[in-house]
Design a protein around this motif. Structure first.
Motif, PDB file in Angstrom:
ATOM      1  N   LEU A  99       0.928  -1.012  -0.056  1.00  0.00           N
ATOM      2  CA  LEU A  99      -0.091  -0.083  -0.046  1.00  0.00           C
ATOM      3  C   LEU A  99       0.822   1.233   0.112  1.00  0.00           C
ATOM      4  CD1 LEU A  99      -2.712   1.404   0.192  1.00  0.00           C
ATOM      5  CD2 LEU A  99      -2.566   1.286   2.656  1.00  0.00           C
ATOM      6  N   GLU A 100       0.905   2.031  -1.159  1.00  0.00           N
ATOM      7  CA  GLU A 100       1.812   3.198  -1.339  1.00  0.00           C
ATOM      8  C   GLU A 100       1.069   4.256  -2.209  1.00  0.00           C
ATOM      9  OE1 GLU A 100       6.346   1.469   0.098  1.00  0.00           O
ATOM     10  OE2 GLU A 100       5.831   1.940  -1.950  1.00  0.00           O
ATOM     11  N   TYR A 101       1.522   5.180  -2.031  1.00  0.00           N
ATOM     12  CA  TYR A 101       1.064   6.475  -3.018  1.00  0.00           C
ATOM     13  C   TYR A 101       2.227   7.014  -3.614  1.00  0.00           C
ATOM     14  CZ  TYR A 101      -3.250   5.451  -0.832  1.00  0.00           C
ATOM     15  OH  TYR A 101      -4.575   4.748  -0.420  1.00  0.00           O
ATOM     16  N   ILE A 102       2.675   6.817  -4.787  1.00  0.00           N
ATOM     17  CA  ILE A 102       3.791   7.298  -5.433  1.00  0.00           C
ATOM     18  C   ILE A 102       3.696   8.066  -6.447  1.00  0.00           C
ATOM     19  CG2 ILE A 102       6.154   6.596  -6.381  1.00  0.00           C
ATOM     20  CD1 ILE A 102       5.777   4.033  -5.030  1.00  0.00           C
ATOM     21  N   GLY A 121      -3.576  -7.599  -5.222  1.00  0.00           N
ATOM     22  CA  GLY A 121      -4.108  -7.139  -3.961  1.00  0.00           C
ATOM     23  C   GLY A 121      -3.543  -5.952  -3.336  1.00  0.00           C
ATOM     24  N   ALA A 122      -2.300  -5.291  -3.936  1.00  0.00           N
ATOM     25  CA  ALA A 122      -1.884  -4.149  -3.461  1.00  0.00           C
ATOM     26  C   ALA A 122      -2.839  -3.103  -3.729  1.00  0.00           C
ATOM     27  CB  ALA A 122      -0.607  -4.138  -3.992  1.00  0.00           C
ATOM     28  N   GLY A 123      -2.511  -2.073  -2.725  1.00  0.00           N
ATOM     29  CA  GLY A 123      -3.454  -1.009  -2.901  1.00  0.00           C
ATOM     30  C   GLY A 123      -2.600   0.348  -3.224  1.00  0.00           C
ATOM     31  N   GLY A 124      -3.188   1.474  -3.494  1.00  0.00           N
ATOM     32  CA  GLY A 124      -2.597   2.602  -3.530  1.00  0.00           C
ATOM     33  C   GLY A 124      -2.570   3.372  -4.836  1.00  0.00           C
ATOM     34  N   LEU A 125      -1.663   4.254  -5.063  1.00  0.00           N
ATOM     35  CA  LEU A 125      -1.664   4.969  -6.236  1.00  0.00           C
ATOM     36  C   LEU A 125      -0.268   5.200  -6.853  1.00  0.00           C
ATOM     37  CD1 LEU A 125      -3.033   7.202  -8.140  1.00  0.00           C
ATOM     38  CD2 LEU A 125      -2.581   8.828  -6.413  1.00  0.00           C
ATOM     39  N   VAL A 126      -0.043   4.767  -8.256  1.00  0.00           N
ATOM     40  CA  VAL A 126       1.343   5.219  -8.895  1.00  0.00           C
ATOM     41  C   VAL A 126       0.913   6.052  -9.946  1.00  0.00           C
ATOM     42  CG1 VAL A 126       3.257   4.307 -10.046  1.00  0.00           C
ATOM     43  CG2 VAL A 126       2.494   3.162  -8.058  1.00  0.00           C
ATOM     44  N   ARG A 127       1.383   7.329  -9.969  1.00  0.00           N
ATOM     45  CA  ARG A 127       0.934   8.182 -11.072  1.00  0.00           C
ATOM     46  C   ARG A 127       2.147   9.033 -11.381  1.00  0.00           C
ATOM     47  NH1 ARG A 127      -3.567  12.553  -9.008  1.00  0.00           N
ATOM     48  NH2 ARG A 127      -1.953  13.781  -7.509  1.00  0.00           N
ATOM     49  N   ASP A 128       2.163   9.910 -12.726  1.00  0.00           N
ATOM     50  CA  ASP A 128       3.089  10.802 -13.018  1.00  0.00           C
ATOM     51  C   ASP A 128       4.469  10.454 -12.821  1.00  0.00           C
ATOM     52  OD1 ASP A 128       0.698  12.382 -13.407  1.00  0.00           O
ATOM     53  OD2 ASP A 128       0.834  13.227 -11.292  1.00  0.00           O
ATOM     54  N   ASP A 140      -7.521  -2.116  -5.439  1.00  0.00           N
ATOM     55  CA  ASP A 140      -8.078  -0.715  -5.433  1.00  0.00           C
ATOM     56  C   ASP A 140      -6.601   0.105  -6.041  1.00  0.00           C
ATOM     57  OD1 ASP A 140     -10.531  -0.733  -4.356  1.00  0.00           O
ATOM     58  OD2 ASP A 140      -9.719  -0.676  -2.327  1.00  0.00           O
ATOM     59  N   LEU A 141      -5.607  -0.638  -6.479  1.00  0.00           N
ATOM     60  CA  LEU A 141      -4.540   0.131  -7.005  1.00  0.00           C
ATOM     61  C   LEU A 141      -4.725   0.830  -8.221  1.00  0.00           C
ATOM     62  CD1 LEU A 141      -1.407   0.661  -6.862  1.00  0.00           C
ATOM     63  CD2 LEU A 141      -1.036  -1.387  -8.013  1.00  0.00           C
ATOM     64  N   LYS A 142      -4.232   1.914  -8.603  1.00  0.00           N
ATOM     65  CA  LYS A 142      -4.472   2.688  -9.667  1.00  0.00           C
ATOM     66  C   LYS A 142      -2.986   2.988 -10.314  1.00  0.00           C
ATOM     67  CE  LYS A 142      -8.684   2.805  -9.159  1.00  0.00           C
ATOM     68  NZ  LYS A 142      -9.841   1.934  -9.985  1.00  0.00           N
ATOM     69  N   ILE A 143      -2.743   2.719 -11.376  1.00  0.00           N
ATOM     70  CA  ILE A 143      -1.386   3.116 -12.093  1.00  0.00           C
ATOM     71  C   ILE A 143      -1.942   3.829 -13.286  1.00  0.00           C
ATOM     72  CG2 ILE A 143       0.767   2.125 -13.146  1.00  0.00           C
ATOM     73  CD1 ILE A 143       0.596  -0.290 -11.511  1.00  0.00           C
ATOM     74  N   TYR A 144      -1.452   4.939 -13.324  1.00  0.00           N
ATOM     75  CA  TYR A 144      -1.857   5.725 -14.724  1.00  0.00           C
ATOM     76  C   TYR A 144      -0.768   7.027 -14.989  1.00  0.00           C
ATOM     77  CZ  TYR A 144      -4.201   9.011 -11.601  1.00  0.00           C
ATOM     78  OH  TYR A 144      -4.745  10.190 -10.687  1.00  0.00           O
ATOM     79  N   ASN A 145      -0.898   7.445 -16.051  1.00  0.00           N
ATOM     80  CA  ASN A 145      -0.084   8.683 -16.383  1.00  0.00           C
ATOM     81  C   ASN A 145       1.495   8.077 -16.330  1.00  0.00           C
ATOM     82  OD1 ASN A 145       0.561  11.066 -17.782  1.00  0.00           O
ATOM     83  ND2 ASN A 145       0.588  12.163 -15.924  1.00  0.00           N
TER      84      ASN A 145
END
Length: 382
Positions: free
Chosen positions: A251-254, A278-285, A315-320
């Motif tokens: 679970l990280e927001y990067i 199953g990992a969560g969080g956000l990876v973007r930009d 719920d993990l989001k990878i974008y941009n």
């Protein structure tokens, strides 16, 4: 009177951030020889080294000096105070003991070789060597005879304003630089471990606002393992290893991370974003630009299936994610974009990518984006 060790600038994506953060180190010097260190490569110097750091702390900081021409054999030691510089001069080596049976333990882990906790304005400088003597640790790991987690070569937690400059870090038992520090600079260093050495990440970055530059990293795992925001890694050379990596994580927001002007030779991967099912969080930009690779097994990986093929709701989001100006020769696989059905990867932008003829083409699953001048063509859905 205090001396300014360094000032650095961070460039985050297209925004230039001029950091006002500076390291202030008092002029006082604490030569470890003056505190009883022998530096003969045989006598344990742990007590003398720690005494020098304690003296620096009592004085409000300063430089703990490991003078040239000596080899200092020691068990783990720690920074005792803020405003402290560890200087290992050229021609000098700080060498970890290879006696695993006497290595200190805390909880479920062997204590890392050099540690700092909740300190500010600390640095490791000088053109000498810090040698973790990792071979017996790697053998014990492969033979499954260790009772605890292996030590890192350098481990900081809860720190701010940290500098690593010009030093060589070799043969870590585990991760080389495991650094949780806000406002970090790593420049002109060499980090090396054999290809067979397990989990010897070059730099694990856990604090925001980091600048890693002009360094050589050749290790047994990730060259860079990025776990935080606002980082630039540039003008580096990578040898063996697993690439310029984001993750792995639970679970990280990067966000706002740039890797640029990187050469990679003989690595397993060059560019990698990885998370287990199953990992969560956000990876973007995230930006990867101007990579030149030679003899890399897999050029680009973005995956939500790290070390497992399990399909799960996430719920993990990878974008941009932007990958541009990448050229490769001698590669085996162009890469994979492999994302969970419940959370497809979106906004993957590929531009000016050219790999050698005969390379295995890209594979994609639940991955969306666009491409321009990409060879071989990607399989991203628009």
């Amino acid at each position: 009177m205090k001396t300014i060790i360094n000032a650095f600038f961070l460039v985050i994506l297209l925004v230039t951030v001029h950091s006002s953060r500076r390291l202030f180190i008092p002029d006082a010097t604490f030569n470890v020889l003056d505190y009883g260190a022998k530096g003969d490569g045989h006598t344990l110097d742990t007590d003398a080294i720690q005494s020098a750091f304690k003296a620096a702390a009592k004085a409000g900081g300063g430089t703990v000096l490991f003078p040239k021409g000596y080899t200092f054999l020691t068990f783990p030691f720690s920074f005792e105070s803020s405003n402290t510089n560890l200087q290992v001069e050229g021609g000098s080596t700080i060498k970890a003991s290879d006696d695993i049976s006497k290595w200190p333990v805390s909880g479920d882990a062997y204590i890392s070789f050099i540690t700092a906790k909740k300190l500010k304005d600390i640095s490791i400088t000088g053109t000498g060597i810090i040698d973790g003597q990792g071979a017996p640790w790697w053998d014990a790991f492969h033979n499954n005879t260790l009772k605890y987690t292996r030590p890192d070569l350098v481990n900081y937690s809860g720190c701010s304003s940290c500098l690593f400059s010009h030093t060589s870090f070799v043969n870590s038992p585990n991760h080389n630089l495991e650094i949780q520090c806000t406002d970090l600079e790593v420049g002109f260093v060499s980090i090396t471990a054999p290809q067979r050495s397990p989990n010897t990440d070059g730099i694990d970055v856990h604090g925001s606002r980091s600048w890693i530059h002009d360094s050589y990293i050749s290790v047994g795992d990730d060259h860079i393992a990025q776990h935080s925001n606002d980082t630039v890694v540039e003008n580096c050379q990578f040898g063996y290893g697993h690439g310029a990596s984001i993750g792995a994580f639970e679970l990280e927001y990067i966000q706002n991370v740039t890797f640029r002007n990187i050469t990679v030779k003989g690595a397993d991967q060059a560019i990698r974003i990885k998370a287990p099912p199953g990992a969560g969080g956000l990876v973007r930009d995230i930006v990867y630009e101007n990579f030149q690779t030679t003899d890399v097994k897999t050029e680009i990986i973005i995956t939500m299936f790290y070390e497992s093929s399990k399909v799960v709701k996430t719920d993990l989001k990878i974008y941009n994610i932007t990958i541009s100006d990448v050229t490769g020769t001698g590669g085996q696989n162009a890469g994979t974009f492999d994302c969970q059905p419940s959370s497809p990867c979106t906004g993957i932008h590929l531009k000016n990518i050219n790999f050698n003829s005969g390379i295995k083409p890209f594979s994609c699953d639940n991955a969306f984006g666009d491409q321009s001048n990409v060879n071989p063509n990607s399989c991203l859905k628009s």
